[in-house]
Design a protein around this motif. Structure first.
Motif, PDB file in Angstrom:
ATOM      1  N   ALA A   1      29.976  20.345  33.313  1.00 16.76           N
ATOM      2  CA  ALA A   1      29.231  20.954  32.598  1.00 16.76           C
ATOM      3  C   ALA A   1      29.751  21.521  31.873  1.00 16.76           C
ATOM      4  CB  ALA A   1      27.577  20.877  33.405  1.00 16.76           C
ATOM      5  N   ALA A   2      30.460  22.737  32.345  1.00 18.26           N
ATOM      6  CA  ALA A   2      31.153  23.631  31.110  1.00 18.26           C
ATOM      7  C   ALA A   2      32.410  22.971  30.214  1.00 18.26           C
ATOM      8  CB  ALA A   2      31.588  25.026  31.513  1.00 18.26           C
ATOM      9  N   LYS A   3      32.935  21.634  31.003  1.00 21.32           N
ATOM     10  CA  LYS A   3      34.330  21.352  30.809  1.00 21.32           C
ATOM     11  C   LYS A   3      35.219  21.536  29.346  1.00 21.32           C
ATOM     12  CE  LYS A   3      37.047  18.451  33.147  1.00 21.32           C
ATOM     13  NZ  LYS A   3      36.952  17.365  34.404  1.00 21.32           N
ATOM     14  N   GLU A   4      34.020  21.248  28.443  1.00 20.64           N
ATOM     15  CA  GLU A   4      35.023  21.079  26.819  1.00 20.64           C
ATOM     16  C   GLU A   4      34.770  22.785  26.611  1.00 20.64           C
ATOM     17  OE1 GLU A   4      34.841  18.118  24.857  1.00 20.64           O
ATOM     18  OE2 GLU A   4      34.709  17.676  27.426  1.00 20.64           O
ATOM     19  N   GLU A   5      34.524  23.534  26.987  1.00 16.77           N
ATOM     20  CA  GLU A   5      34.527  24.928  26.990  1.00 16.77           C
ATOM     21  C   GLU A   5      35.777  25.880  27.357  1.00 16.77           C
ATOM     22  OE1 GLU A   5      30.395  26.732  27.016  1.00 16.77           O
ATOM     23  OE2 GLU A   5      30.189  24.789  27.363  1.00 16.77           O
ATOM     24  N   LEU A   6      36.413  24.979  28.222  1.00 17.15           N
ATOM     25  CA  LEU A   6      37.692  25.748  29.130  1.00 17.15           C
ATOM     26  C   LEU A   6      38.757  25.520  28.591  1.00 17.15           C
ATOM     27  CD1 LEU A   6      36.331  24.179  32.404  1.00 17.15           C
ATOM     28  CD2 LEU A   6      35.961  26.697  31.284  1.00 17.15           C
ATOM     29  N   CYS A   7      39.607  25.833  28.243  1.00 22.49           N
ATOM     30  CA  CYS A   7      41.347  26.118  28.104  1.00 22.49           C
ATOM     31  C   CYS A   7      41.908  24.793  28.969  1.00 22.49           C
ATOM     32  CB  CYS A   7      41.911  27.396  28.405  1.00 22.49           C
ATOM     33  SG  CYS A   7      42.211  27.800  29.767  1.00 22.49           S
ATOM     34  N   SER A   8      43.124  24.852  28.736  1.00 20.67           N
ATOM     35  CA  SER A   8      43.547  23.437  29.269  1.00 20.67           C
ATOM     36  C   SER A   8      44.244  23.815  30.476  1.00 20.67           C
ATOM     37  CB  SER A   8      44.630  23.000  28.847  1.00 20.67           C
ATOM     38  OG  SER A   8      45.504  24.146  27.982  1.00 20.67           O
ATOM     39  N   ASP A   9      44.518  24.571  31.018  1.00 31.31           N
ATOM     40  CA  ASP A   9      44.860  25.468  32.024  1.00 31.31           C
ATOM     41  C   ASP A   9      43.645  25.354  33.582  1.00 31.31           C
ATOM     42  OD1 ASP A   9      47.597  25.900  31.507  1.00 31.31           O
ATOM     43  OD2 ASP A   9      47.441  27.461  31.422  1.00 31.31           O
ATOM     44  N   CYS A  10      42.959  25.493  32.349  1.00 34.18           N
ATOM     45  CA  CYS A  10      41.072  26.289  33.386  1.00 34.18           C
ATOM     46  C   CYS A  10      40.693  23.985  33.302  1.00 34.18           C
ATOM     47  CB  CYS A  10      40.041  26.535  32.603  1.00 34.18           C
ATOM     48  SG  CYS A  10      40.924  28.601  32.708  1.00 34.18           S
ATOM     49  N   ARG A  11      41.085  23.581  32.590  1.00 32.83           N
ATOM     50  CA  ARG A  11      40.122  22.088  32.609  1.00 32.83           C
ATOM     51  C   ARG A  11      41.255  21.479  34.341  1.00 32.83           C
ATOM     52  NH1 ARG A  11      40.150  19.867  26.527  1.00 32.83           N
ATOM     53  NH2 ARG A  11      39.103  21.745  25.983  1.00 32.83           N
TER      54      ARG A  11
ATOM     55  N   ASP B   1      38.881  33.421  37.608  1.00 33.04           N
ATOM     56  CA  ASP B   1      39.190  35.720  36.677  1.00 33.04           C
ATOM     57  C   ASP B   1      40.259  34.716  35.443  1.00 33.04           C
ATOM     58  OD1 ASP B   1      41.983  35.466  38.872  1.00 33.04           O
ATOM     59  OD2 ASP B   1      41.466  33.777  37.785  1.00 33.04           O
ATOM     60  N   CYS B   2      40.167  33.432  34.853  1.00 35.08           N
ATOM     61  CA  CYS B   2      41.035  33.596  33.699  1.00 35.08           C
ATOM     62  C   CYS B   2      40.647  34.103  32.121  1.00 35.08           C
ATOM     63  CB  CYS B   2      40.926  31.596  32.936  1.00 35.08           C
ATOM     64  SG  CYS B   2      41.516  31.132  30.955  1.00 35.08           S
ATOM     65  N   LYS B   3      41.526  34.660  31.950  1.00 33.56           N
ATOM     66  CA  LYS B   3      41.836  35.371  31.043  1.00 33.56           C
ATOM     67  C   LYS B   3      41.331  35.242  29.404  1.00 33.56           C
ATOM     68  CE  LYS B   3      41.934  39.292  33.722  1.00 33.56           C
ATOM     69  NZ  LYS B   3      42.049  38.413  34.914  1.00 33.56           N
ATOM     70  N   VAL B   4      41.262  33.570  28.837  1.00 39.48           N
ATOM     71  CA  VAL B   4      40.934  33.359  27.954  1.00 39.48           C
ATOM     72  C   VAL B   4      39.663  33.361  27.158  1.00 39.48           C
ATOM     73  CG1 VAL B   4      41.110  31.392  26.981  1.00 39.48           C
ATOM     74  CG2 VAL B   4      42.792  31.600  28.058  1.00 39.48           C
ATOM     75  N   PRO B   5      38.927  34.014  26.556  1.00 40.81           N
ATOM     76  CA  PRO B   5      38.169  34.323  25.877  1.00 40.81           C
ATOM     77  C   PRO B   5      37.113  33.071  25.950  1.00 40.81           C
ATOM     78  CG  PRO B   5      39.249  35.248  23.911  1.00 40.81           C
ATOM     79  CD  PRO B   5      40.147  34.507  25.351  1.00 40.81           C
ATOM     80  N   SER B   6      37.220  31.491  25.523  1.00 41.78           N
ATOM     81  CA  SER B   6      35.917  31.196  25.705  1.00 41.78           C
ATOM     82  C   SER B   6      36.380  30.728  27.004  1.00 41.78           C
ATOM     83  CB  SER B   6      37.114  29.893  25.188  1.00 41.78           C
ATOM     84  OG  SER B   6      37.768  28.892  25.823  1.00 41.78           O
ATOM     85  N   CYS B   7      37.079  31.099  27.970  1.00 42.29           N
ATOM     86  CA  CYS B   7      36.699  30.669  29.293  1.00 42.29           C
ATOM     87  C   CYS B   7      35.344  31.468  29.689  1.00 42.29           C
ATOM     88  CB  CYS B   7      37.778  30.450  30.081  1.00 42.29           C
ATOM     89  SG  CYS B   7      38.983  29.023  29.690  1.00 42.29           S
ATOM     90  N   CYS B   8      36.172  32.821  29.439  1.00 42.45           N
ATOM     91  CA  CYS B   8      34.776  34.085  29.861  1.00 42.45           C
ATOM     92  C   CYS B   8      33.576  33.744  29.955  1.00 42.45           C
ATOM     93  CB  CYS B   8      35.690  35.706  29.124  1.00 42.45           C
ATOM     94  SG  CYS B   8      37.155  36.267  30.151  1.00 42.45           S
ATOM     95  N   SER B   9      33.472  33.011  28.265  1.00 38.86           N
ATOM     96  CA  SER B   9      32.251  33.015  27.780  1.00 38.86           C
ATOM     97  C   SER B   9      31.340  32.400  28.787  1.00 38.86           C
ATOM     98  CB  SER B   9      31.702  33.654  26.672  1.00 38.86           C
ATOM     99  OG  SER B   9      32.558  32.480  26.415  1.00 38.86           O
ATOM    100  N   ALA B  10      32.435  30.890  28.611  1.00 42.15           N
ATOM    101  CA  ALA B  10      31.549  29.772  29.550  1.00 42.15           C
ATOM    102  C   ALA B  10      31.051  30.146  30.867  1.00 42.15           C
ATOM    103  CB  ALA B  10      32.778  28.839  29.388  1.00 42.15           C
ATOM    104  N   MET B  11      32.286  30.562  31.536  1.00 42.46           N
ATOM    105  CA  MET B  11      32.067  31.358  32.925  1.00 42.46           C
ATOM    106  C   MET B  11      30.879  32.293  33.415  1.00 42.46           C
ATOM    107  SD  MET B  11      33.647  29.440  34.162  1.00 42.46           S
ATOM    108  CE  MET B  11      33.580  29.701  36.515  1.00 42.46           C
ATOM    109  N   ALA B  12      29.998  32.801  32.209  1.00 45.69           N
ATOM    110  CA  ALA B  12      28.936  34.215  31.995  1.00 45.69           C
ATOM    111  C   ALA B  12      28.210  33.654  33.353  1.00 45.69           C
ATOM    112  CB  ALA B  12      28.290  34.301  31.238  1.00 45.69           C
TER     113      ALA B  12
END
Ligand code: AMP
Length: 416
Positions: A184-194, A206-217
């Motif tokens: 569901a959160a795919k669009e907000e994740l960095c390419s590595d996390c996708r 534990d991805c440190k990319v800010p957009s992933c951090c907020s998507a994973m909150a």
């Protein structure tokens, strides 16, 4: 001029004394708790790391120094120590007499990461591993040992983060819940996390990319999915830490970069090193020994990153520097020959003695003694030899005394 390889470094005299002190402290602490040193090779078959750390981890995917040797075997400069210690435990049947074994090892590791402050391509770790005990007391004791180690070495601004990763029974359920959340959160994740979200969804946590951090909150927490055994284990670890008066934070996103962890994981974090905030990390890895072909024995361990630790401790290498105890200023050939004999005799007594072989003036020898930080100077010239007595000068108090040449080593020893 040929320079160092990027991400590698020399540890020079003037810095190395601090490293030696840290290593000595670690050895003494770990040996007091029954850990025995084990020395493992720096090169291993690449497969060992692929099978233990996990194919879908950053280390195995992109950071290992792997190459084929002359026979075409794929070998790897070890990126961490646990896999090798486990291999050794299995290969030498170190479990045969008693499965409970405790080991430590100190040495270099290699990862081809992007070099930056606190991150090198060759770095050093102190590793401790405990085999054969599933008790949560061991998890707590490892964290206790880390906290004692850091306190002993004047590093106080550190925080203990802990989490549980569950086990074979409860982790698959959590992974499922996490995967649903990730799609569901795919669009907000960095390419590595996708990419990771399909193959190794835990790593997204534990991805440190800010957009992933907020998507994973609001991502599901593993702690809500633990089975009753894992839950009990985690509670017991926390209780034991409280008993030891170790403050900690439960960090539901602490998954760490290696696949082999089960149940407890922990990290000691600092605010002083920017993004490279982990000074030590570890946890329980109950299924690894069996997965690598050994008996079904539980295990847990930690690794302290020495390079990072050296950067955050308040201790200074100069406080451990060993300056010469004595500088022998010899004037004339005969005195020089005598001074050389004495310097060897002092060395054998554990007294660091330096002398000048260039036949320089007394003034310039005294200057050198000062530069070297010698605590005492012994002055010997033709006249002193004739009178069978030399001058011993205390470089701090500037006090000078005459001492007889006979039995000089013993007399100087008493005066130092
Ligand atoms: P790990 O094996 O990744 O759990 O790392 C254990 C510890 O080793 C970390 O907490 C760091 O202190 C240290 N470490 C890991 N990678 C590096 C690196 N590239 N450079 C310096 N220290 C590192």
């Amino acid at each position: 001029m040929i320079q160092l390889i990027r991400g590698f470094k020399d540890i020079l005299p003037g810095e190395v004394e601090l490293w030696q002190h840290i290593e000595k402290t670690a050895r003494s602490l770990l040996e007091s708790f029954g850990f025995k040193e084990i020395r493992i090779p720096i090169l291993e078959h690449a497969e060992l790391f692929a099978r233990s750390i996990g194919e879908d981890t950053d280390i195995v995917e992109k950071e290992m120094y792997t190459f084929s040797d002359r026979k075409g075997d794929l070998i790897t400069l070890r990126p961490e120590a646990t896999a090798s210690v486990v291999r050794s435990y299995i290969q030498h049947k170190l479990y045969a007499k008693d499965p409970v074994r405790k080991f430590y090892t100190i040495g270099p590791m290699f990862r081809r990461e992007r070099p930056q402050k606190g991150r090198y391509r060759q770095f050093y770790q102190i590793n401790a591993e405990v085999f054969g005990i599933d008790s949560p007391f061991i998890d707590a004791q490892l964290i206790f040992l880390l906290s004692v180690f850091f306190k002993k070495l004047s590093a106080t601004e550190l925080k203990v983060h802990i989490n549980s990763l569950g086990c074979r029974i409860c982790r698959p359920e959590f992974k499922k819940a996490l995967s649903v959340f990730l799609s569901a959160a795919k669009e907000e994740l960095c390419s590595d996390c996708r990419r990771r979200s399909n193959r190794n969804p835990l790593r997204v946590l534990d991805c440190k990319v800010p957009s992933c951090c907020s998507a994973m909150a609001d991502a599901p927490s593993i702690l809500d999915h633990l089975c009753s055994e894992c839950s009990r284990h985690f509670e017991a670890v926390k209780n034991a830490l409280e008993k030891f008066k170790i403050s900690f934070v439960v960090d539901k996103r602490l998954v760490r970069g290696l696949d082999y962890y089960t149940r407890t994981t922990f990290e000691i974090q600092t605010g002083l090193l920017g993004a490279q905030n982990a000074v030590a990390g570890g946890g329980r890895y109950n299924s690894l020994v069996k997965a690598l072909g050994g008996p079904d024995q539980p295990a847990a361990g930690f690794a302290i990153g020495l390079d990072r630790f050296v950067e955050i401790t308040d201790l200074k290498a100069k406080d451990f520097a060993q300056n010469p105890d004595i500088f022998i200023a010899a004037l004339g050939e005969k005195s020089m020959s005598m001074a050389f004999d004495w310097s060897c005799a002092f060395g054998l007594e554990g007294i660091i003695a330096e002398l000048d072989f260039a036949g320089k003036s007394l003034k310039s020898q005294m200057k050198r003694a000062d530069r070297l930080g010698a605590k005492h100077v012994l002055i010997v010239g033709e006249k002193e030899l004739e009178e069978k007595a030399v001058i011993l000068r205390n470089m701090t108090t500037k006090e000078q005394v005459m001492i007889p040449i006979d039995d000089i080593i013993e007399t100087v020893k008493e005066k130092l």
